[in-house]
Enzyme design. Structure first.
Site, short mmCIF file in Angstrom:
data_model
loop_
_atom_site.label_atom_id
_atom_site.label_comp_id
_atom_site.label_asym_id
_atom_site.label_seq_id
_atom_site.Cartn_x
_atom_site.Cartn_y
_atom_site.Cartn_z
CE LYS A 121 4.55 0.17 2.41
NZ LYS A 121 3.72 -0.68 1.59
CB THR A 122 3.37 0.42 6.84
OG1 THR A 122 2.00 0.42 7.24
CG2 THR A 122 4.21 0.19 8.08
N GLY B 250 0.81 -1.23 0.00
CA GLY B 250 0.00 0.00 0.00
C GLY B 250 0.83 1.27 0.00
CG ASP C 253 3.39 -9.83 4.83
OD1 ASP C 253 3.83 -10.37 5.88
OD2 ASP C 253 2.23 -9.98 4.42
CG ASP D 209 -1.37 0.25 8.76
OD1 ASP D 209 -1.96 1.24 8.30
OD2 ASP D 209 -1.68 -0.92 8.47
#
Lengths: 603, 603
Positions: free
Chosen positions: A227-228, A106, A201, A230
């Site tokens: 990266k995220t 994402g 992941d 969240d």
């Protein structure tokens, strides 16, 4: 603004494809977008001067080091790398490099800057090097679909949001055939290195690739970048994942606006669901920025239950039902009780505060709910599992006979749910026939459940207020915003460091930039062994390596701060409206509360 | 930042109430909020120097001047007022003034600055004056619920969003008893003037109050100020309503982010519904700022039909069915056809573009939909009217026998609607038993209808793409944002002008600030006769005065510009991401496209 039409000269397996019309045209940029392109990025001083890379102590794993060692025989135990000042650039070698980069999963604001950072490292320190961008995520590696990155190509994406420079994808490199394809690409392009920009992941995948290339004696090294939005990929050496800062600030802007609206009209409860599937970091950060009346933190679910359970045990005790009380208090009882967070608990928690506020004359408020809430509630998980099973095999008859297949507890819960949610559970199914949990509009479900409960209390004379709920979901709006100054700078440093790590021959590390509460010049730079972040999970009888998602720590500083203030926020109105992200002037260099608190700074 | 705790010293009918906890506490402001408080506001030069107010030519009405003259015998025909430079301040009088102010209707960014403008006018030009803020909208006038405004009270609200300084309300002063209450308050507080900050209805109400006070020989004069994010209160002399600029920029920020997300993932169609119940100005402005692939403008509905109808007539003609063709082309036929915008038309329009995009390889996009779309579709209006009638009298049986009461056309439409929308129509009813049209999630309805139609085309081999819809509604997020520099300055000038108009003895005018495309120094200032904006509507056999909502003009410059570009936007991707509103630096003084285009500027 130069009308620099981007020539997206796609290459698929060596054949140049015609330029698609998707490339960015800087001439149609908004004034703010255009002004960001040339925004100068400071580098940590260690990267601005000659440096060398030194090794730290050997590493282990986050769990099950024996299994991790078996899964990564070539990489396990390797030390972290630290960039330190040096008399002369030890990396300086005449050899040019060929480096690939891929965006995985994402979107998160700042991805383009990681790429710019790697690119600029090569331009400045390994002149004559070549850089390839794999298109559409890991599939681009497997299909050898790439574009050669040039200064002109990269220019319009500097400090811009989105992942559209080379786009992303959710494929994984998993099967032996897929690893073979990746090897072929690495050989074909003669790659010295590959940077994988992704979440937990994708970084696990990066490490498997690194191990595989090393095992096959390929020269291609692999470095990951965290990266995220969240915010759940972090560790001691990786203080935050990029994108979290920007996304939270965008959501907080909207929440702050809605708060002022709530206070101005005095008649709405705004239920705001926030993206972040597994962990509740985004919700917690937004709460710290805006001070809502109610915030549900998924990870805390069990402590809401603790209270419920404790009260229940106390009731039994006071009623003289000592045996029942003891059953509850004994260790297995506690475990069972702790697992039993229910939707009813959550509803009651909200309704209690709404009732108290009504007594104070406030019939309005703002409530934050993490997207992943449902994943924290075992009874809902159980119901969904049963529904998946039943609906795969049974005909759903209009008379509802199919419901007899549900267990008593699940049937009770199903009947307790608002009709619209019942239908969502029945109708919205993915291609495998499973309920699409992410599509369940938890905020609307809670509004209806709160409404029903308040109506009951009203009938009983225990609540005299007026309740009107308004629902919001903020998610996609935050994934591709213009990165904040923090994310822009952080990502650029991550990319620049990834270039340095590859240049010095490192593999299987994740780019790590630290000391982030200090001025940028003082940031530390290095790489952390990806295997040191790993544990194993047993899937289909086999051990699989995983980087565990970092959940909200109930003993951590951000949650503690929230916990110490939420009662005040609940009944008094301490709303803060952060306003839109600024790139110049006040607050433009602010860093999010979560990161500062975790680094021990006062906020 | 001074920790200036606001003492909200409420006064209800002369009795001072204890300070509620809702007041703003500047010490908990965000950095951006705090930085805005002391943001210096430029005034048009005509207001910075000595001025006098001169009269323009006599005015008439927007329609039915005879009826308006009867309804406003004291005010009809009065000239506009223009503020012009003067040797010395002609208004300068030793007399102190007592002025009330009220916020009426929905929030719009900048309301606090109108109040600051009036206040500062009094402080600077009529020293020793008193200003009262009526609490909670017009009800505050009727109940004489007010607070005395002081420099300390006003300070933390300067340049801040929201209406929470004195809050707003949707009550109207309508019945003779209510007018009596308003008179009592005016007399009791010895009011020289009252400023009503509101939309079309509130300004109509302001004019009725002005007429009533004048008729009763009260000294209290009334001045209106144009407020609404919808942008539908405007005329030649009132170029825009405040709040429109900020709200559109907030929505456009989110739309721009979602566009980059769409392009990055390449797999979603985002359906964005935008607030603005009657007119589609917000949707049009957001389209001009961001260049979406598809934009539905409610006012244009009939021209979509024109095309459909024209094609149909042509088909008949080509098939040799001359009679049928002529029936369609004859004037009554045209009229009927033009009235027949259907949901099917809208769906087909969207599906056609999605299909063409799929052929170009784009399975993503962004679609803007105005909140008021349903109000433009006669068949839906008809269905809702029938449902309201039936559900008031019939029992809704499970076998659906009640549906037989629907006309054929409405039944067909009802069955055509997605199930979730059918249920919304049946279940979501207001206290009067009527369908709550505003709650219908048009964006979700369209997603489902588009999905169904695409599936049909896929079966027929006419569409080969993949479609995934994501829905968004942006509304409450924009009503209370921090006002842009434009709205801050415009509102301050509106308020300052309102003070000047009252000071010079004017009544029944709306504060008018013009020449807005020029630098602030050159803005013109005056007042426009509210009666000149009015027409009458017949309700319950009586003529009622109304200020007609300004709809999107299909011949106006903003729509023309949109029309000339939308085909390009539909198939090529010309997305612009405006980014967050900036208060300093690039774009911080930008003005919205609609206003600039209407003023003849090139955008």
């Amino acid at each position: 603004m130069a009308a620099a039409l981007v020539a997206n000269g796609d290459v698929v397996a060596g054949v140049k494809a015609p330029a698609p019309a998707t490339g960015r045209v800087a001439s149609v940029y908004s004034e703010v977008q255009a002004s960001r392109i040339d925004h100068a990025l400071p580098l940590p001083s260690v990267l601005r001067n000659p440096f060398k890379i030194v090794d730290g102590p050997p590493s282990s794993a986050a769990g099950n080091p024996g299994e991790i060692a078996k899964l990564f025989p070539n990489l396990f135990g390797q030390p972290s790398a630290v960039v330190v000042p040096s008399e002369s650039d030890s990396n300086e070698s005449p050899q040019k490099l060929k480096i690939g980069v891929v965006l995985s999963g994402g979107q998160a604001p700042g991805g383009h800057n990681v790429i710019s950072g790697i690119f600029d490292y090569l331009q400045e320190r390994v002149k004559g090097s070549t850089m390839y961008g794999f298109r559409g995520g890991p599939a681009g590696i497997m299909k050898c679909k790439y574009v050669e990155l040039t200064p002109e190509f990269i220019y319009p994406y500097r400090n811009q949001g989105g992942f559209d420079m080379i786009c992303s994808g959710r494929d994984k490199i998993e099967t032996p055939e897929q690893f073979k394809q990746a090897e072929e690409t690495a050989v074909k392009l003669d790659l010295d290195g590959l940077v994988v920009i992704g979440g937990d992941d994708s970084n696990t995948n990066a490490c498997l690739l690194a191990e595989n290339f090393r095992g096959k004696n390929l020269k291609t090294r692999v470095i990951g970048c965290p990266k995220t939005i969240d915010g759940d990929l972090k560790s001691k050496e990786v203080p935050t994942s990029f994108g979290f800062d920007t996304a939270c600030k965008i959501y907080a802007e909207m929440i702050g606006n809605v708060m002022i609206d709530a206070r101005s009209t005095g008649k709405y409860y705004h239920f705001v669901r926030l993206m972040g599937r597994a962990a509740s970091h985004i919700t917690l950060e937004c709460a710290l920025q805006t001070h809502p009346n109610i915030t549900i933190i998924g990870e805390e679910a069990s402590s809401i239950v603790k209270v419920t359970w404790c009260k229940l045990a106390l009731d039994y005790c006071l009623e003289g039902k000592k045996e029942k009380c003891e059953t509850l208090v004994s260790p297995p009882g506690v475990r069972v009780a702790l697992k039993k967070l229910t939707l009813k608990n959550v509803t009651d928690y909200i309704v209690d505060i709404i009732s108290k506020r009504a007594e104070l004359g406030y019939n309005y408020g703002v409530i934050l709910i993490p997207e992943g809430l449902i994943d924290f509630i075992p009874e809902v998980q159980q119901l969904i599992a049963e529904l998946n099973e039943i609906l795969a095999h049974e005909v759903v008859d209009e008379d509802g006979l199919w419901k007899r297949k549900l267990t008593d507890q699940s049937l009770e819960l199903f009947e307790f749910l608002p009709q619209a949610i019942q239908e969502q559970l029945m109708l919205e199914r993915d291609p495998h026939g499973n309920v699409q949990v992410a599509k369940i509009e938890t905020e609307k479900m809670l509004i209806q459940m709160v409404e029903t409960e308040l109506e009951k209390r009203k009938q009983a004379g225990a609540y005299k207020g007026e309740f009107k709920g308004q629902s919001h979901f903020f998610g996609y709006e935050g994934r591709c915003g213009l990165p904040t100054n923090f994310d822009s700078t952080y990502c650029y440093a991550l990319g620049y460091a990834a270039g340095a790590l590859l240049h010095s021959g490192k593999t299987g590390l994740i780019s790590s930039v630290g000391n982030l509460a200090a001025p940028v010049e003082e940031w530390t730079v290095g790489g952390t062994a990806l295997t040191s972040l790993m544990d194993v999970e047993r899937r289909h009888g086999k051990f699989k390596p995983v980087i565990k998602k970092a959940m909200v720590e109930l003993e951590g500083a951000p949650f503690k701060k929230f916990e110490s203030l939420r009662d005040e926020w609940a009944l008094k109105n301490r709303y803060i409206s952060p306003g839109p992200i600024q790139f110049v002037g006040p607050s433009s260099n602010a860093v999010n509360h979560t990161l500062l608190l975790e680094l021990g700074a006062q906020v």
